[in-house]
Write an enzyme that holds these catalytic residues in place. Structure first.
Site, PDB file in Angstrom:
ATOM      1  N   GLU A   1      48.354  42.408  45.409  1.00 45.60           N
ATOM      2  CA  GLU A   1      48.834  43.014  46.653  1.00 45.60           C
ATOM      3  C   GLU A   1      50.236  42.527  47.012  1.00 45.60           C
ATOM      4  O   GLU A   1      51.084  43.304  47.455  1.00 45.60           O
ATOM      5  CB  GLU A   1      47.896  42.679  47.827  1.00 45.60           C
ATOM      6  CG  GLU A   1      46.485  43.152  47.646  1.00 45.60           C
ATOM      7  CD  GLU A   1      45.551  42.069  47.115  1.00 45.60           C
ATOM      8  OE1 GLU A   1      44.416  42.003  47.595  1.00 45.60           O
ATOM      9  OE2 GLU A   1      45.953  41.300  46.219  1.00 45.60           O
TER      10      GLU A   1
ATOM     11  N   CYS B   1      46.743  37.781  51.501  1.00 43.31           N
ATOM     12  CA  CYS B   1      47.122  39.183  51.318  1.00 43.31           C
ATOM     13  C   CYS B   1      46.877  39.987  52.583  1.00 43.31           C
ATOM     14  O   CYS B   1      47.684  40.851  52.938  1.00 43.31           O
ATOM     15  CB  CYS B   1      46.390  39.774  50.125  1.00 43.31           C
ATOM     16  SG  CYS B   1      46.921  39.014  48.558  1.00 43.31           S
TER      17      CYS B   1
ATOM     18  N   HIS C   1      49.495  37.405  43.868  1.00 37.51           N
ATOM     19  CA  HIS C   1      48.343  38.305  43.858  1.00 37.51           C
ATOM     20  C   HIS C   1      48.865  39.725  43.699  1.00 37.51           C
ATOM     21  O   HIS C   1      50.020  40.029  44.037  1.00 37.51           O
ATOM     22  CB  HIS C   1      47.569  38.200  45.166  1.00 37.51           C
ATOM     23  CG  HIS C   1      46.797  36.938  45.316  1.00 37.51           C
ATOM     24  ND1 HIS C   1      45.745  36.833  46.194  1.00 37.51           N
ATOM     25  CD2 HIS C   1      46.899  35.730  44.718  1.00 37.51           C
ATOM     26  CE1 HIS C   1      45.234  35.615  46.132  1.00 37.51           C
ATOM     27  NE2 HIS C   1      45.928  34.919  45.241  1.00 37.51           N
TER      28      HIS C   1
ATOM     29  N   CYS D   1      42.323  38.894  50.163  1.00 40.33           N
ATOM     30  CA  CYS D   1      42.075  37.528  50.619  1.00 40.33           C
ATOM     31  C   CYS D   1      42.834  37.295  51.935  1.00 40.33           C
ATOM     32  O   CYS D   1      43.575  38.169  52.386  1.00 40.33           O
ATOM     33  CB  CYS D   1      42.529  36.545  49.538  1.00 40.33           C
ATOM     34  SG  CYS D   1      44.337  36.409  49.419  1.00 40.33           S
TER      35      CYS D   1
END
Length: 160
Positions: free
Chosen positions: A58, A89, A56, A86
């Site tokens: 992040e 993260c 992801h 999410c």
């Protein structure tokens, strides 16, 4: 620089990262990490390209910032991300000791910075992270809507 302008400028930098993801056919989510007015980490989604569920925006930005700053504690850092983090993260944000999260669009399906729950403010953890939500939210959400609209259109034309 005024606070609101500063947040918008860094969110635009995160949006530029998101555009890199979109250019690869990835969901357009981007992130930057800032410390003392300098971007120390950047990331954009690479899950599909690299076939790795942990890539992801992040997570990539956190790794880059940690490498650049020489440690896993990202004290004094603010994470700007185009979509609400999410659960994975949010956990990495807490673990890395990031001091603030600023996000654009909320995520009604997986948002863990206030929408479904707020893992960043969980008092049972040893670190809590203040959140500023909704910076350039409409523009961030529009990028996602445009991406998924294009994806649906492409799938429809492939069926014909």
């Amino acid at each position: 620089m005024m606070e609101a302008n500063k947040h918008e400028a860094y969110m635009r930098a995160a949006m530029e990262e998101a555009q890199k993801a979109a250019a690869l056919g990835e969901v357009p989510i981007g992130a930057v990490i800032v410390r003392d007015g300098v971007i120390v980490g950047r990331g954009y989604n690479l899950r599909e390209t690299q076939k790795d569920p942990t890539l992801h925006a992040e997570m990539i930005a956190i790794r880059e910032a940690s490498e650049r700053l020489g440690g896993w504690r990202l004290i004094g850092c603010t994470l700007y991300v185009t979509l609400e983090p999410c659960p994975m993260c949010a956990g990495a944000i807490v673990q890395s000791r990031i001091e603030q999260v600023v996000y654009g669009a909320g995520d009604p399906k997986a948002g863990c910075a206030g929408t479904l729950m707020n893992l960043l403010a969980e008092p049972r953890f040893n670190h809590q992270v203040p959140v500023l939500a909704g910076v350039l939210a409409e523009e961030c959400a529009q990028m996602l809507k445009d991406f998924f609209r294009g994806l649906r259109k492409k799938r429809q034309s492939e069926k014909c």
